[in-house]
Enzyme design. Structure first.
Site, short mmCIF file in Angstrom:
data_model
loop_
_atom_site.label_atom_id
_atom_site.label_comp_id
_atom_site.label_asym_id
_atom_site.label_seq_id
_atom_site.Cartn_x
_atom_site.Cartn_y
_atom_site.Cartn_z
N ASP A 146 0.86 -1.19 0.00
CA ASP A 146 0.00 0.00 0.00
C ASP A 146 0.89 1.23 0.00
OD1 ASP A 146 -2.15 -1.86 2.00
OD2 ASP A 146 -2.77 -0.92 0.13
N ASP A 183 -10.55 -5.21 -0.52
CA ASP A 183 -9.48 -4.72 0.34
C ASP A 183 -10.06 -3.82 1.42
OD1 ASP A 183 -6.48 -2.66 -0.34
OD2 ASP A 183 -7.35 -3.41 1.53
C1 DX5 Z 1 -6.29 1.00 3.15
C2 DX5 Z 1 -5.42 -0.21 2.98
C3 DX5 Z 1 -5.90 -1.33 3.90
C4 DX5 Z 1 -4.97 -2.51 3.89
C5 DX5 Z 1 -5.65 -3.70 4.54
O1 DX5 Z 1 -5.79 2.03 2.35
O2 DX5 Z 1 -5.45 -0.63 1.61
O3 DX5 Z 1 -7.18 -1.74 3.46
O4 DX5 Z 1 -4.58 -2.79 2.63
O5 DX5 Z 1 -5.80 -3.37 5.88
P1 DX5 Z 1 -6.84 -4.14 6.81
O6 DX5 Z 1 -6.90 -5.57 6.34
O7 DX5 Z 1 -6.21 -3.99 8.18
O8 DX5 Z 1 -8.13 -3.44 6.66
#
Ligand code: DX5
Length: 223
Positions: A35, A175
């Protein structure tokens, strides 16, 4: 379709990123998601291309990069050079989306298009021929550990129908807030690729988490 579990290293131990990537690979992760945030598109800053290139040297698992940045077209060649096979961009950050989508593919990378919760599916309906991955965000971009937005499930189902009708081979990825309590809903709605960050890190070990999340998604498909 097969279930793919893709950890986001946003939650990883940043003092040991290379070891974390190796451990996730050994745990059976299908890909690793980086990310990337620039503090402009969203108020957070994360990984530069050199960090990813360093981790690329210590494992073989495919990398995908989720660019949550203003003007990603200026950055993305360096992330491809760093070893990211899939480049995921948000249409709102692009001055000329179709040109950027073609540029990503011309660099030899696969194209991912990310739709934030308020961004309509219509943003992709005319470019499915260029698209390798459609990411339906189930949180607002910016931070891990947010709550899953279940009201995105009808959007996931509509995306599944759009992809199936198109006949193109496109991953439907979700996601945000994906964990043992939420992955079944996303899978039942039609997703086949699941990003997990904070939930995966709550399991006793990565292998158990990847296995449990995969099982739960597969069970949801069978229902
Ligand atoms: C937000 C990120 C998160 C990450 C996953 O910008 O993209 O969504 O990848 O995080 P969790 O699984 O903790 O929501």
């Amino acid at each position: 379709m097969t279930v793919q579990i893709v950890p986001s290293v946003l939650t990883a131990d940043f003092t040991r990123l290379g070891e974390e990537c190796r451990a996730l690979e050994e745990a059976g992760a299908d890909r690793i998601q980086w990310d990337v945030m620039d503090g402009q598109f969203i108020p957070n800053i994360t990984f530069g291309p050199d960090v990813i290139a360093a981790c690329r040297r210590v494992c073989d698992v495919p990398f995908e990069v989720h660019l949550m940045c203003e003007r990603p077209e200026e950055l993305l060649p360096r992330y491809v050079e760093a070893g990211c096979e899939i480049v995921i961009v948000h249409p709102e950050t692009l001055r000329e989306p179709h040109y950027t989508y073609r540029t990503i593919r011309s660099l030899g990378a696969k194209l991912g298009i990310a739709l934030s919760p308020a961004t309509p599916l219509a943003f992709v309906e005319h470019v499915l021929d260029l698209t390798d991955l459609l990411l339906v965000m189930t949180v607002s971009p910016g931070f891990g550990g947010q709550a899953y937005i279940a009201s995105m499930e009808p959007k996931i189902t509509a995306a599944r129908a759009l992809i199936d009708e198109s006949g193109y081979d496109i991953d439907l990825e979700v996601d945000g807030g994906i964990g043992p309590e939420t992955i079944a809903g996303a899978a039942a709605a039609g997703a086949d690729v699941f990003i997990s960050g904070s939930a995966l890190w709550k399991y006793p070990c990565y292998a158990e988490g990847v296995k449990d999340l995969r099982r739960r998604a597969e069970e949801a498909w069978r229902r």
